[in-house]
Design an enzyme around this catalytic site. Structure first.
Site, PDB file in Angstrom:
ATOM      1  N   ARG A  52     -29.352 -31.190 -89.097  1.00 54.63           N
ATOM      2  CA  ARG A  52     -28.355 -30.474 -89.905  1.00 54.63           C
ATOM      3  C   ARG A  52     -28.966 -29.306 -90.655  1.00 54.63           C
ATOM      4  NH1 ARG A  52     -25.295 -33.331 -94.913  1.00 54.63           N
ATOM      5  NH2 ARG A  52     -26.246 -31.822 -96.309  1.00 54.63           N
ATOM      6  N   HIS A  84     -16.223 -36.749 -97.360  1.00 53.67           N
ATOM      7  CA  HIS A  84     -16.888 -35.866 -98.329  1.00 53.67           C
ATOM      8  C   HIS A  84     -16.944 -34.434 -97.806  1.00 53.67           C
ATOM      9  CE1 HIS A  84     -19.938 -36.731 -95.362  1.00 53.67           C
ATOM     10  NE2 HIS A  84     -20.608 -35.663 -95.793  1.00 53.67           N
ATOM     11  N   HIS A 117     -15.252 -34.474 -94.234  1.00 55.91           N
ATOM     12  CA  HIS A 117     -15.634 -35.132 -92.990  1.00 55.91           C
ATOM     13  C   HIS A 117     -16.199 -36.521 -93.243  1.00 55.91           C
ATOM     14  CE1 HIS A 117     -19.208 -32.912 -94.330  1.00 55.91           C
ATOM     15  NE2 HIS A 117     -19.932 -33.793 -93.681  1.00 55.91           N
ATOM     16  N   ASP A 156     -19.897 -31.472 -97.872  1.00 55.05           N
ATOM     17  CA  ASP A 156     -21.335 -31.469 -98.138  1.00 55.05           C
ATOM     18  C   ASP A 156     -21.691 -30.717 -99.419  1.00 55.05           C
ATOM     19  OD1 ASP A 156     -21.964 -32.985 -95.912  1.00 55.05           O
ATOM     20  OD2 ASP A 156     -22.209 -31.228 -94.621  1.00 55.05           O
TER      21      ASP A 156
HETATM   22  C1  OGA Z   1     -23.567 -34.731 -92.378  1.00 52.11           C
HETATM   23  C2  OGA Z   1     -22.602 -35.787 -92.060  1.00 52.11           C
HETATM   24  C3  OGA Z   1     -21.677 -37.065 -90.243  1.00 52.11           C
HETATM   25  C4  OGA Z   1     -22.168 -37.709 -89.000  1.00 52.11           C
HETATM   26  O1  OGA Z   1     -24.582 -34.647 -91.669  1.00 52.11           O
HETATM   27  O2  OGA Z   1     -23.318 -33.963 -93.303  1.00 52.11           O
HETATM   28  O3  OGA Z   1     -21.736 -36.055 -92.854  1.00 52.11           O
HETATM   29  O4  OGA Z   1     -21.305 -38.093 -88.174  1.00 52.11           O
HETATM   30  N1  OGA Z   1     -22.716 -36.351 -90.863  1.00 52.11           N
HETATM   31  O5  OGA Z   1     -23.381 -37.869 -88.852  1.00 52.11           O
HETATM   32 MN    MN Z   2     -21.776 -34.540 -94.493  1.00 49.41          MN
END
Ligand code: OGA
Ligand code: MN
Length: 303
Positions: free
Chosen positions: A294, A124, A279, A126
């Site tokens: 985050r 995805h 990602h 974000d």
């Molecule tokens: C995010 C995500 C990936 C992870 O925090 O946006 O996709 O490895 N995390 O935690």
């Molecule tokens: Mn993410």
């Protein structure tokens, strides 16, 4: 006799210039990404150093700052230099006193998840489900598992550049719908960590439509902008055709030569460009604790 007159040093009202830090940008050998070594984000960053970081982010799409001993306030302040911060819809997972930080964690305390346990279980970008998706996100490692827990990044500029002609034609001028709830309740890892959304939360994540091919507003390059996590359908196509085309686009996007796999080190801060990359969280055994903070920077409406 001469008189030595002593005049007191004038009190300066201007802020002393911030010194540049000596740091290096080291591109990874693979598809995308670079490491930034020697920059201390707990110290003030002057405009020159900021411009170098900004440039590295645009050139490499994901930058890894090693060994950052920073507080949530410092992460928020650094993130704000890139734009307005977005507050996640899952209010229960925002850091107390700092709603700009989403806790990404599989840790359960007193029977309750302390964070979003499976952020990113499907590929995805974000907040692609918002009218104004994210420009970029920063994840700062707080606690890491002894095995697993990697994050993968795929270059969507490369995906577009290498897209076969037939697929280019098929997506030309088309848009796709994105929804936060597309795969919300599907469990992929052990357990299902997703809280039920309230009507207020659901109202904040109504479906949006974005072009399938977007132009990056800062580097001018085109990128595919669909992903299995949040894209639900291609506008104006029958459901089976839409699904088949999307599946082909997804498979094309995540070929190994387009991917950087991040293996987390203690105190890493990773900053990626959601306009250039998608990602994925690889997941880790659920008994191992993983916690990251985050921040999410708002971007422009895709065009
Ligand atoms: C995010 C995500 C990936 C992870 O925090 O946006 O996709 O490895 N995390 O935690
Ligand atoms: Mn993410």
């Amino acid at each position: 006799m001469s008189v030595v007159s002593f005049s007191p040093k004038p009190v300066s009202t201007s802020v002393a210039a911030i010194a540049s830090q000596a740091f290096e940008v080291r591109p990874f050998s693979g598809a995308v990404g670079a490491e930034i070594i020697g920059l201390d984000l707990s110290r003030p960053i002057n405009d020159r150093d900021f411009a170098r970081v900004h440039r590295a982010h645009l050139d490499h799409h994901v930058v890894v700052f090693r060994d950052q001993r920073i507080t949530p306030e410092q992460q928020i302040a650094f993130s704000r230099r890139f734009g307005v911060l977005q507050i996640h819809v899952l209010k229960q997972f925002l850091l107390a006193g700092h709603p700009e930080i989403l806790i990404v964690s599989n840790i359960i305390e007193n029977g309750q998840s302390i964070g979003l346990g499976d952020a990113g279980k499907f590929w995805h970008s974000d907040l692609s489900y918002k009218e104004l998706p994210s420009l970029g996100s920063m994840l700062h490692a707080q606690e890491l598992p002894s095995e697993g827990g990697d994050t993968l990044f795929a270059d969507m500029h490369k995906a577009w550049d290498s897209l076969p002609e037939a697929l280019r034609k098929a997506v030309k001028g088309r848009s796709a719908a994105h929804s936060y709830t597309a795969r919300y309740s599907e469990s992929k890892f052990e357990g299902n960590w997703r809280p039920t959304l309230t009507p207020e939360q659901l109202a904040q994540v109504a479906e949006v439509v974005h072009p399938i091919v977007r132009t990056h507003p800062e580097n001018g390059r085109k990128a595919l902008f669909v992903s299995e996590g949040f894209t639900t359908r291609i506008v104006g196509l029958p459901e089976d055709e839409s699904k088949q085309l999307l599946d082909e686009l997804y498979a094309h996007s995540v070929q190994p030569q387009n991917i950087y796999r991040h293996q987390w080190q203690a105190h890493d801060l990773v900053f990626w460009d959601n306009r250039s990359l998608i990602h994925l969280a690889a997941g880790c055994p659920s008994h191992l604790r993983r916690k990251l903070y985050r921040t999410t920077i708002q971007g422009d409406a895709p065009f």
